[in-house]
Design a protein around this motif. Structure first.
Motif, PDB file in Angstrom:
ATOM      1  N   ALA A  90      -4.892   8.417 -25.091  1.00 12.42           N
ATOM      2  CA  ALA A  90      -3.397   8.325 -25.161  1.00 12.42           C
ATOM      3  C   ALA A  90      -3.192   7.097 -25.124  1.00 12.42           C
ATOM      4  O   ALA A  90      -3.642   6.284 -24.425  1.00 12.42           O
ATOM      5  CB  ALA A  90      -2.621   9.265 -24.112  1.00 12.42           C
ATOM      6  N   ALA A  91      -2.396   6.767 -26.139  1.00  9.22           N
ATOM      7  CA  ALA A  91      -2.134   5.158 -26.582  1.00  9.22           C
ATOM      8  C   ALA A  91      -0.872   4.946 -25.447  1.00  9.22           C
ATOM      9  O   ALA A  91       0.253   5.441 -25.533  1.00  9.22           O
ATOM     10  CB  ALA A  91      -1.829   4.827 -27.904  1.00  9.22           C
ATOM     11  N   THR A 101      -5.626  11.057 -34.169  1.00 10.60           N
ATOM     12  CA  THR A 101      -5.341  11.467 -35.572  1.00 10.60           C
ATOM     13  C   THR A 101      -6.820  10.842 -36.222  1.00 10.60           C
ATOM     14  O   THR A 101      -7.234   9.816 -35.829  1.00 10.60           O
ATOM     15  CB  THR A 101      -4.246  10.834 -36.032  1.00 10.60           C
ATOM     16  OG1 THR A 101      -4.066   9.474 -35.674  1.00 10.60           O
ATOM     17  CG2 THR A 101      -3.020  11.512 -35.223  1.00 10.60           C
ATOM     18  N   TYR A 102      -6.833  11.072 -37.742  1.00  9.54           N
ATOM     19  CA  TYR A 102      -7.771  10.538 -38.549  1.00  9.54           C
ATOM     20  C   TYR A 102      -7.373   8.951 -38.598  1.00  9.54           C
ATOM     21  O   TYR A 102      -8.263   8.245 -38.313  1.00  9.54           O
ATOM     22  CB  TYR A 102      -7.639  11.074 -39.614  1.00  9.54           C
ATOM     23  CG  TYR A 102      -8.703  10.321 -40.721  1.00  9.54           C
ATOM     24  CD1 TYR A 102     -10.160  10.582 -40.557  1.00  9.54           C
ATOM     25  CD2 TYR A 102      -8.291   9.367 -41.637  1.00  9.54           C
ATOM     26  CE1 TYR A 102     -11.068   9.916 -41.484  1.00  9.54           C
ATOM     27  CE2 TYR A 102      -8.891   8.668 -42.561  1.00  9.54           C
ATOM     28  CZ  TYR A 102     -10.362   8.738 -42.449  1.00  9.54           C
ATOM     29  OH  TYR A 102     -11.253   8.092 -43.121  1.00  9.54           O
ATOM     30  N   ARG A 103      -6.265   8.666 -38.572  1.00  7.70           N
ATOM     31  CA  ARG A 103      -5.683   7.266 -38.916  1.00  7.70           C
ATOM     32  C   ARG A 103      -6.167   6.537 -37.709  1.00  7.70           C
ATOM     33  O   ARG A 103      -6.614   5.290 -37.983  1.00  7.70           O
ATOM     34  CB  ARG A 103      -4.141   7.565 -39.016  1.00  7.70           C
ATOM     35  CG  ARG A 103      -3.426   6.015 -39.124  1.00  7.70           C
ATOM     36  CD  ARG A 103      -1.903   6.332 -39.086  1.00  7.70           C
ATOM     37  NE  ARG A 103      -1.441   4.920 -38.532  1.00  7.70           N
ATOM     38  CZ  ARG A 103      -1.281   4.400 -37.341  1.00  7.70           C
ATOM     39  NH1 ARG A 103      -1.893   5.225 -36.402  1.00  7.70           N
ATOM     40  NH2 ARG A 103      -0.838   3.344 -37.091  1.00  7.70           N
ATOM     41  N   ALA A 104      -5.938   6.943 -36.692  1.00 13.80           N
ATOM     42  CA  ALA A 104      -6.437   6.243 -35.268  1.00 13.80           C
ATOM     43  C   ALA A 104      -7.965   6.231 -35.074  1.00 13.80           C
ATOM     44  O   ALA A 104      -8.445   5.054 -34.953  1.00 13.80           O
ATOM     45  CB  ALA A 104      -5.836   6.773 -34.113  1.00 13.80           C
ATOM     46  N   ALA A 105      -8.685   7.131 -35.688  1.00 16.36           N
ATOM     47  CA  ALA A 105      -9.990   7.265 -35.597  1.00 16.36           C
ATOM     48  C   ALA A 105     -10.632   6.346 -36.536  1.00 16.36           C
ATOM     49  O   ALA A 105     -11.565   5.322 -36.227  1.00 16.36           O
ATOM     50  CB  ALA A 105     -10.582   8.501 -36.198  1.00 16.36           C
ATOM     51  N   LEU A 106      -9.808   6.032 -37.696  1.00 15.23           N
ATOM     52  CA  LEU A 106     -10.435   4.694 -38.648  1.00 15.23           C
ATOM     53  C   LEU A 106     -10.048   3.720 -38.156  1.00 15.23           C
ATOM     54  O   LEU A 106     -10.994   2.762 -38.085  1.00 15.23           O
ATOM     55  CB  LEU A 106      -9.494   5.043 -40.109  1.00 15.23           C
ATOM     56  CG  LEU A 106      -9.792   4.365 -41.173  1.00 15.23           C
ATOM     57  CD1 LEU A 106     -11.389   4.445 -41.485  1.00 15.23           C
ATOM     58  CD2 LEU A 106      -9.186   4.674 -42.234  1.00 15.23           C
ATOM     59  N   ASN A 107      -8.819   3.275 -37.454  1.00 12.42           N
ATOM     60  CA  ASN A 107      -8.929   2.057 -36.656  1.00 12.42           C
ATOM     61  C   ASN A 107      -9.764   1.900 -35.583  1.00 12.42           C
ATOM     62  O   ASN A 107     -10.214   0.416 -35.596  1.00 12.42           O
ATOM     63  CB  ASN A 107      -7.444   1.954 -36.085  1.00 12.42           C
ATOM     64  CG  ASN A 107      -6.254   1.833 -37.203  1.00 12.42           C
ATOM     65  OD1 ASN A 107      -6.401   0.996 -38.190  1.00 12.42           O
ATOM     66  ND2 ASN A 107      -5.074   2.565 -37.022  1.00 12.42           N
ATOM     67  N   LYS A 144       1.720   6.481 -35.437  1.00 13.25           N
ATOM     68  CA  LYS A 144       1.729   5.628 -34.431  1.00 13.25           C
ATOM     69  C   LYS A 144       0.775   5.698 -33.384  1.00 13.25           C
ATOM     70  O   LYS A 144       0.515   6.924 -33.033  1.00 13.25           O
ATOM     71  CB  LYS A 144       3.185   5.407 -33.745  1.00 13.25           C
ATOM     72  CG  LYS A 144       3.458   4.293 -32.691  1.00 13.25           C
ATOM     73  CD  LYS A 144       4.566   3.868 -32.346  1.00 13.25           C
ATOM     74  CE  LYS A 144       5.249   4.667 -31.136  1.00 13.25           C
ATOM     75  NZ  LYS A 144       6.547   4.148 -30.824  1.00 13.25           N
ATOM     76  N   GLY A 145       0.069   4.906 -32.700  1.00 17.61           N
ATOM     77  CA  GLY A 145      -0.721   4.917 -31.941  1.00 17.61           C
ATOM     78  C   GLY A 145      -1.794   6.101 -32.039  1.00 17.61           C
ATOM     79  O   GLY A 145      -2.466   5.977 -33.395  1.00 17.61           O
ATOM     80  N   THR A 146      -2.207   6.938 -31.286  1.00 17.09           N
ATOM     81  CA  THR A 146      -3.319   8.068 -31.411  1.00 17.09           C
ATOM     82  C   THR A 146      -2.624   9.356 -31.895  1.00 17.09           C
ATOM     83  O   THR A 146      -3.350  10.402 -32.065  1.00 17.09           O
ATOM     84  CB  THR A 146      -4.136   8.309 -30.388  1.00 17.09           C
ATOM     85  OG1 THR A 146      -3.256   8.531 -29.053  1.00 17.09           O
ATOM     86  CG2 THR A 146      -4.863   6.983 -30.027  1.00 17.09           C
ATOM     87  N   GLY A 147      -1.303   9.640 -31.718  1.00 22.48           N
ATOM     88  CA  GLY A 147      -0.624  10.946 -31.885  1.00 22.48           C
ATOM     89  C   GLY A 147      -0.776  11.800 -30.383  1.00 22.48           C
ATOM     90  O   GLY A 147      -0.253  12.654 -30.398  1.00 22.48           O
ATOM     91  N   SER A 204      -5.916  -1.783 -30.864  1.00 24.58           N
ATOM     92  CA  SER A 204      -4.662  -2.227 -31.831  1.00 24.58           C
ATOM     93  C   SER A 204      -4.643  -1.628 -32.959  1.00 24.58           C
ATOM     94  O   SER A 204      -5.583  -1.137 -33.680  1.00 24.58           O
ATOM     95  CB  SER A 204      -5.034  -3.715 -31.680  1.00 24.58           C
ATOM     96  OG  SER A 204      -6.285  -4.131 -31.071  1.00 24.58           O
ATOM     97  N   GLU A 205      -3.362  -1.743 -33.494  1.00 25.91           N
ATOM     98  CA  GLU A 205      -2.923  -1.380 -34.850  1.00 25.91           C
ATOM     99  C   GLU A 205      -1.731  -2.319 -35.402  1.00 25.91           C
ATOM    100  O   GLU A 205      -1.315  -2.916 -34.675  1.00 25.91           O
ATOM    101  CB  GLU A 205      -2.641   0.245 -35.050  1.00 25.91           C
ATOM    102  CG  GLU A 205      -1.598   0.454 -34.356  1.00 25.91           C
ATOM    103  CD  GLU A 205      -0.943   2.042 -34.094  1.00 25.91           C
ATOM    104  OE1 GLU A 205      -1.993   2.629 -34.330  1.00 25.91           O
ATOM    105  OE2 GLU A 205       0.293   2.205 -34.299  1.00 25.91           O
TER     106      GLU A 205
END
Ligand code: A2H
Length: 253
Positions: free
Chosen positions: A35-36, A71-77, A128-131, A252-253
């Motif tokens: 959790a972000a 989320t995949y987006r957060a995993a990539l970051n 945003k964040g990790t979802g 960070s993102e």
């Protein structure tokens, strides 16, 4: 995406085994909902985690034995930030919807509640964040209203298959004294502003602004290792400790 990088603390909320059937391939590994948060000093007051029911999540390998659900987006970051089994490349062991995650029992750092559950919130953003959001209804108006909706609307619980025992026993945990709004500042401001549900976006954004400044600059911790200390001072100390004990990581993102 904004141009100013935002640095979050990722709180490692451990999924308690035995895992549900959809996650049985993960048995034997340490699995966390990550959790972000911008408010690590509020973790004492966690009552549940939030996911978006129709959101897409995955269980990604962080190292040999740790898996993060996000989320995949957060995993990539995270992979770009050296938090992936294979450098620079997220590897997903199982795809999960937010609905699949509802009801997972979690053990989360610093929380006074030993076990908390994963619940639906409709304002969770998957870009945003990790979802994944941790819920602190004492100090976050969004969290307070979303928990209030679940508690007061049986049909809302039924729609997402939420059992009473994942929600009803969980009360606000006072953790911070706010100079103007007391030790349940989120509840107080939602009542004053007559906010009726988690869907009142503009009113909730106003509520957040109203309590944030006084809470951060003049708020006093009333629980935990730093009880009596100003929130402003305790925040960094609590964050450092969570990072040191590997109960949280920087994102960070
Ligand atoms: B905060 P900013 Cl006690 N969707 O943590 C919706 N909300 C999200 C999110 C997402 N994908 N990812 C993080 N958040 C929430 C604690 C907290 C937070 C308290 C009080 C205020 C507060 C407990 N929930 O945030 O848009 C998370 O909730 C007020 C802004 O990046 C995170 O910190 O500024 C915050 O929003 C990050 O929001």
């Amino acid at each position: 995406e904004g141009v100013i990088p935002q640095e979050y603390t990722l709180i490692k909320m451990e999924v308690v085994s035995p895992f549900p059937p959809k996650m049985s391939v993960l048995e034997g590994k340490k699995v966390f909902l990550a959790a972000a948060t911008l408010r690590p000093e509020t973790m004492y007051g966690q009552t549940n985690a939030w996911v978006l029911p129709e959101g897409k999540y995955g269980a990604f390998e962080i190292n040999d034995n740790e898996v993060f659900v996000l989320t995949y987006r957060a995993a990539l970051n995270l992979a770009y930030q050296r938090l992936s089994l294979i450098p620079g490349k997220p590897t997903c062991l199982v795809e999960l919807s937010g609905q699949d995650l509802i009801g997972f029992p979690l053990r989360s750092p610093l929380a006074f509640n030993e076990i908390i559950y994963t619940l639906p919130m409709l304002s969770v953003l998957t870009d945003k964040g990790t979802g994944i959001v941790t819920s602190v209804p004492s100090d976050s108006p969004d969290d307070y209203m979303a928990l209030h909706d679940l508690k007061s609307k049986p049909a809302f619980r039924a729609k997402f298959g939420v059992k009473d025992e994942w929600v009803m026993p969980f009360e606000i945990v006072p953790i911070i004294n706010h100079p103007d709004f007391g030790d349940r500042s989120a509840e107080r401001i939602c009542i004053e502003k007559k906010i009726k549900s988690q869907n009142e976006r503009d009113k909730l954004d106003e509520a957040k602004k109203t309590i944030y400044k006084g809470g951060f600059y003049e708020g006093i911790m009333i629980v935990g290792e730093y009880a009596g200390m100003k929130v402003q001072e305790a925040k960094g100390l609590i964050r450092s400790k969570l990072l040191e004990t590997n109960e949280a990581v920087v994102y960070s993102e």
